[in-house]
Design a protein around this motif. Structure first.
Motif, mmCIF file in Angstrom:
data_model
loop_
_atom_site.group_PDB
_atom_site.id
_atom_site.type_symbol
_atom_site.label_atom_id
_atom_site.label_comp_id
_atom_site.label_asym_id
_atom_site.label_seq_id
_atom_site.Cartn_x
_atom_site.Cartn_y
_atom_site.Cartn_z
ATOM 1 N N SER A 24 0.973 -1.060 -0.545
ATOM 2 C CA SER A 24 0.447 0.107 -0.258
ATOM 3 C C SER A 24 0.724 0.925 -0.440
ATOM 4 N N ILE A 25 1.996 0.739 0.831
ATOM 5 C CA ILE A 25 2.828 2.527 0.813
ATOM 6 C C ILE A 25 3.560 2.628 -0.396
ATOM 7 N N GLU A 26 3.838 1.063 -0.547
ATOM 8 C CA GLU A 26 4.987 1.217 -2.093
ATOM 9 C C GLU A 26 3.963 2.230 -3.281
ATOM 10 N N SER A 27 3.225 1.495 -3.446
ATOM 11 C CA SER A 27 2.104 1.641 -4.607
ATOM 12 C C SER A 27 1.572 3.200 -4.619
ATOM 13 N N ALA A 28 1.321 3.802 -3.825
ATOM 14 C CA ALA A 28 0.957 4.949 -3.173
ATOM 15 C C ALA A 28 2.154 6.175 -3.077
ATOM 16 N N ALA A 29 3.452 5.364 -2.962
ATOM 17 C CA ALA A 29 4.200 6.402 -3.142
ATOM 18 C C ALA A 29 4.821 6.485 -4.983
ATOM 19 N N SER A 30 4.842 5.472 -5.563
ATOM 20 C CA SER A 30 4.905 5.734 -6.865
ATOM 21 C C SER A 30 4.183 6.911 -7.285
ATOM 22 N N PRO A 35 9.826 9.393 -1.921
ATOM 23 C CA PRO A 35 10.634 8.337 -2.142
ATOM 24 C C PRO A 35 9.803 7.396 -0.765
ATOM 25 N N PRO A 36 10.001 6.427 -1.211
ATOM 26 C CA PRO A 36 9.403 4.891 -0.950
ATOM 27 C C PRO A 36 9.198 5.078 0.801
ATOM 28 N N ASP A 37 10.502 5.492 0.505
ATOM 29 C CA ASP A 37 11.729 5.217 2.657
ATOM 30 C C ASP A 37 11.469 5.947 2.927
ATOM 31 N N LEU A 38 11.362 6.987 2.389
ATOM 32 C CA LEU A 38 10.696 7.535 2.914
ATOM 33 C C LEU A 38 9.699 8.448 3.645
ATOM 34 N N MET A 39 8.149 7.591 2.807
ATOM 35 C CA MET A 39 7.099 7.749 3.157
ATOM 36 C C MET A 39 6.857 6.524 5.012
ATOM 37 N N THR A 40 7.440 4.894 4.163
ATOM 38 C CA THR A 40 7.717 3.903 4.948
ATOM 39 C C THR A 40 8.546 4.961 6.520
ATOM 40 N N ALA A 41 9.209 5.759 6.150
ATOM 41 C CA ALA A 41 9.430 5.555 7.732
ATOM 42 C C ALA A 41 8.951 7.239 8.817
ATOM 43 N N ILE A 42 8.202 7.537 7.622
ATOM 44 C CA ILE A 42 6.798 8.423 8.323
ATOM 45 C C ILE A 42 5.918 7.652 8.579
#
Length: 205
Positions: A24-30, A35-42
């Motif tokens: 879900s995070i990777e799809s939204a970030a894309s 940056p997906p890692d930034l979004m995941t860290a948040i």
């Protein structure tokens, strides 16, 4: 297409796809080109990786949050902004965590544009501080914690026993990733602590 989008495509092609929270995070970030890692860290810092996929909305909830980034009413009303960007209501975002996560990515992208985010992760500091919705000092400490998660990487528990992983980013300077004290522990076991702006709410001291 930016460099982090390319990295995301390559990583997904060579992986097992991850669990539903990571996907879900990777799809939204894309979609939002963040940056997906930034979004995941948040999402890890917020605790939003543990939100149920679908939630019943409590009208008496004084701290409504939505999605993995836990959009909310703060210094910037990211919850209202996210709803506007995806064409949904705030309650729809709160009830559907994937939809709320998609909205969160779009909010982060918008704040990134407004605060001059570029290629390097450290250039997103202004956007992260704005996203926090906190007063200046607390927003800086919040961004510090996000950058520390990015710098060291690791595996973090998420909803349903899923474990999400963030690769370490040693390019983030320790001076940037200043370790700040953790949030105050809630008074009741199992409670979730939400740090909010003190503007017009707190007495001095």
């Amino acid at each position: 297409m930016r460099w982090w989008t390319l990295l995301l495509v390559c990583a997904c092609a060579g992986s097992q796809g991850g669990g539903p929270v990571a996907r879900s995070i990777e799809s939204a970030a894309s979609e939002a080109d963040v940056p997906p890692d930034l979004m995941t860290a948040i999402a890890v810092e917020e605790g939003g990786v543990k939100l149920p996929a679908l939630r019943l909305i409590d009208a008496d909830d004084n701290v409504p949050v939505a999605g993995a980034l836990e959009l909310r009413h703060g210094r910037i009303n990211t919850l209202a902004l996210g709803a506007q960007l995806v064409g949904a209501t705030e309650d729809q975002l709160r009830g559907d965590t994937d939809l709320g996560t998609r909205a969160g990515a779009l909010v982060l992208a918008k704040l990134g544009r407004e605060h001059g985010a570029g290629v390097g992760l450290e250039s997103w500091r202004g956007a992260i501080e704005a996203l926090s919705g906190m007063d200046d000092d607390m927003a800086r400490a919040y961004a510090d914690r996000v950058f520390e998660i990015l710098r060291v990487g690791g595996a973090y528990p998420a909803r349903g026993g899923e474990v999400i992983r963030i690769a370490p980013h040693p390019e983030i300077a320790v001076a940037v990733a200043r370790i700040a004290p953790p949030p105050v522990t809630p008074d009741f076991p199992g409670a979730i602590w939400f740090t909010t702006s003190c503007t017009n709410k707190c007495d001095v001291g």
